[in-house]
Design a protein around this motif. Structure first.
Motif, PDB file in Angstrom:
ATOM      1  N   PHE A 314       0.839  -1.191   0.000  1.00  0.00           N
ATOM      2  CA  PHE A 314       0.000   0.000   0.000  1.00  0.00           C
ATOM      3  C   PHE A 314       0.884   1.255   0.000  1.00  0.00           C
ATOM      4  O   PHE A 314       2.056   1.213   0.408  1.00  0.00           O
ATOM      5  N   THR A 315       0.318   2.359  -0.459  1.00  0.00           N
ATOM      6  CA  THR A 315       1.066   3.619  -0.548  1.00  0.00           C
ATOM      7  C   THR A 315       1.668   4.023   0.801  1.00  0.00           C
ATOM      8  O   THR A 315       2.811   4.469   0.874  1.00  0.00           O
ATOM      9  N   ASN A 316       0.890   3.856   1.844  1.00  0.00           N
ATOM     10  CA  ASN A 316       1.361   4.213   3.187  1.00  0.00           C
ATOM     11  C   ASN A 316       1.807   2.985   3.984  1.00  0.00           C
ATOM     12  O   ASN A 316       1.795   2.977   5.211  1.00  0.00           O
ATOM     13  N   GLY A 317       2.190   1.941   3.265  1.00  0.00           N
ATOM     14  CA  GLY A 317       2.557   0.685   3.907  1.00  0.00           C
ATOM     15  C   GLY A 317       3.712   0.801   4.885  1.00  0.00           C
ATOM     16  O   GLY A 317       3.675   0.249   5.991  1.00  0.00           O
ATOM     17  N   LYS A 318       4.757   1.526   4.483  1.00  0.00           N
ATOM     18  CA  LYS A 318       5.912   1.677   5.371  1.00  0.00           C
ATOM     19  C   LYS A 318       5.542   2.430   6.646  1.00  0.00           C
ATOM     20  O   LYS A 318       6.066   2.125   7.726  1.00  0.00           O
ATOM     21  N   GLU A 319       4.666   3.410   6.526  1.00  0.00           N
ATOM     22  CA  GLU A 319       4.222   4.155   7.714  1.00  0.00           C
ATOM     23  C   GLU A 319       3.486   3.228   8.684  1.00  0.00           C
ATOM     24  O   GLU A 319       3.684   3.305   9.899  1.00  0.00           O
ATOM     25  N   ILE A 320       2.646   2.351   8.124  1.00  0.00           N
ATOM     26  CA  ILE A 320       1.884   1.417   8.960  1.00  0.00           C
ATOM     27  C   ILE A 320       2.829   0.470   9.694  1.00  0.00           C
ATOM     28  O   ILE A 320       2.704   0.245  10.896  1.00  0.00           O
ATOM     29  N   LEU A 321       3.796  -0.078   8.956  1.00  0.00           N
ATOM     30  CA  LEU A 321       4.756  -0.991   9.575  1.00  0.00           C
ATOM     31  C   LEU A 321       5.607  -0.256  10.618  1.00  0.00           C
ATOM     32  O   LEU A 321       5.958  -0.813  11.662  1.00  0.00           O
ATOM     33  N   GLY A 322       5.928   1.008  10.322  1.00  0.00           N
ATOM     34  CA  GLY A 322       6.690   1.825  11.275  1.00  0.00           C
ATOM     35  C   GLY A 322       5.926   2.026  12.575  1.00  0.00           C
ATOM     36  O   GLY A 322       6.512   1.971  13.673  1.00  0.00           O
ATOM     37  N   THR A 323       4.628   2.243  12.453  1.00  0.00           N
ATOM     38  CA  THR A 323       3.781   2.415  13.644  1.00  0.00           C
ATOM     39  C   THR A 323       3.746   1.128  14.477  1.00  0.00           C
ATOM     40  O   THR A 323       3.831   1.168  15.709  1.00  0.00           O
ATOM     41  N   ILE A 324       3.626  -0.012  13.784  1.00  0.00           N
ATOM     42  CA  ILE A 324       3.621  -1.303  14.481  1.00  0.00           C
ATOM     43  C   ILE A 324       4.948  -1.507  15.209  1.00  0.00           C
ATOM     44  O   ILE A 324       4.985  -1.967  16.359  1.00  0.00           O
TER      45      ILE A 324
END
Length: 345
Positions: A314-324
């Protein structure tokens, strides 16, 4: 008594020396013949290589390329084998095939009748590499051989598939039932779409190994035209066939409606959760992101890994993984997020 023993030992020693001398002589002669053969082959390579190169590039045949001995044919075989690894253009490949058909067909027909398994197998490999369609019938006739090894059988059937042999479908569906899933897949891969589609139509009547191979080849082809077929298989079958159909859909990355597959993210079977995550990642279905985040905390490593891979698409995939990585209290989820954030870095 002692004299007799000495005489016996002397005769034995002389015999051994004689045998060793004969063996040395044989090896010397053999080595000399090999050296002479090698020199002759090098000589012919020097003559034939520029001629073959010119034919492949320009298409102009030469009368100088006229092998009339087995040694000369072996040289041409070696040179053509080298070119199969470097040429890429379709025109050049067709010229190479024509060359092989012109100068090696008679030689290979004799080799196929050899009593030695290794000679027959090597010949089959060359026929395949050189795409010698003119030898289709000769290859087919090998199936009548009484003692045919399994490896030889599979290779013959694969070559027939490569040459789009019409009777192959009947052979695979009515005669050769002992083949494995791997064998069928190896054979079916070279088939053109119109010939492969016969097996798709036959799917419901096929044996399980052939069914698995058909689905795997579709996954490899990644053609959207098979989506409807795979969705029907997924809906009507259970167990491994159902999972394989789902995997193939994930490889293609397209379904008509994503809703039926969103529910699989909650499946009790980890295999279904894993493959569903892969498919949803390919579809980039945003509504599934919250569930994919939950699957990052799944008890199964494969599910966590596939969920992370799906999220990062997803476009914001890295941000999501970073949050996790920063906020999750689950060590396994944090480790998986870190791993996928750093893949390829």
């Amino acid at each position: 008594m002692l004299t007799h023993e000495l005489l016996f030992l002397s005769i034995l020693t002389l015999s051994l020396v004689g045998i060793l001398a004969l063996l040395l002589g044989y090896l010397t002669i053999r080595k000399t013949i090999e050296i002479q053969k090698s020199k002759k082959m090098e000589y012919y390579r020097g003559i034939y290589n520029p001629l073959i190169s010119s034919i492949l590039i320009e298409g102009s045949f030469s009368r100088k390329l006229n092998p009339d001995t087995v040694l000369q044919q072996k040289v041409i075989e070696q040179l053509l084998s080298r070119y199969t690894k470097v040429i890429e253009g379709e025109v050049e490949k067709e010229r190479l095939s024509s060359l092989a058909s012109m100068y090696l067909s008679d030689y290979y027909q004799k080799q196929l009748k050899s009593k030695k398994w290794s000679i027959r197998m090597n010949t089959l490999y060359h026929i395949e590499d050189f795409n010698m369609i003119n030898l289709t019938e000769s290859v087919y006739q090998l199936l009548n051989k009484k003692r045919l090894s399994h490896q030889e059988l599979v290779h013959i059937l694969r070559i027939l598939a490569l040459f789009q042999f019409r009777e192959l479908f009947e052979l695979l569906t009515t005669k050769y039932h002992e083949l494995t899933e791997y064998d069928y897949r190896h054979i079916l891969i070279p088939l053109e779409t119109k010939n492969f589609d016969q097996y798709v139509l036959h799917f419901h009547n096929a044996r399980l190994p052939l069914q698995k191979a058909i689905i795997d080849v579709i996954a490899r082809k990644r053609e959207v035209s098979y989506t409807t077929f795979l969705e029907k298989i997924f809906s009507n079958y259970s167990g491994e066939i159902r999972i394989r159909a789902l995997k193939a859909l994930a490889e293609i990355g397209y379904v008509k409606k994503s809703e039926p597959y969103l529910d699989l993210l909650y499946s009790e079977k980890w295999e279904e959760r894993m493959v569903a995550a892969k498919l949803i990642g390919s579809l980039k279905e945003k509504s599934a992101i919250p569930r994919l985040i939950e699957l990052m905390h799944d008890r199964t490593w494969w599910v966590r890994s596939q969920a992370a891979q799906a999220i990062i698409q997803f476009t914001n995939g890295k941000e999501i993984l970073g949050t996790i990585l920063e906020s999750s209290k689950d060590t396994f989820a944090k480790d998986m997020a870190w791993e996928w954030l750093h893949k390829g870095v």
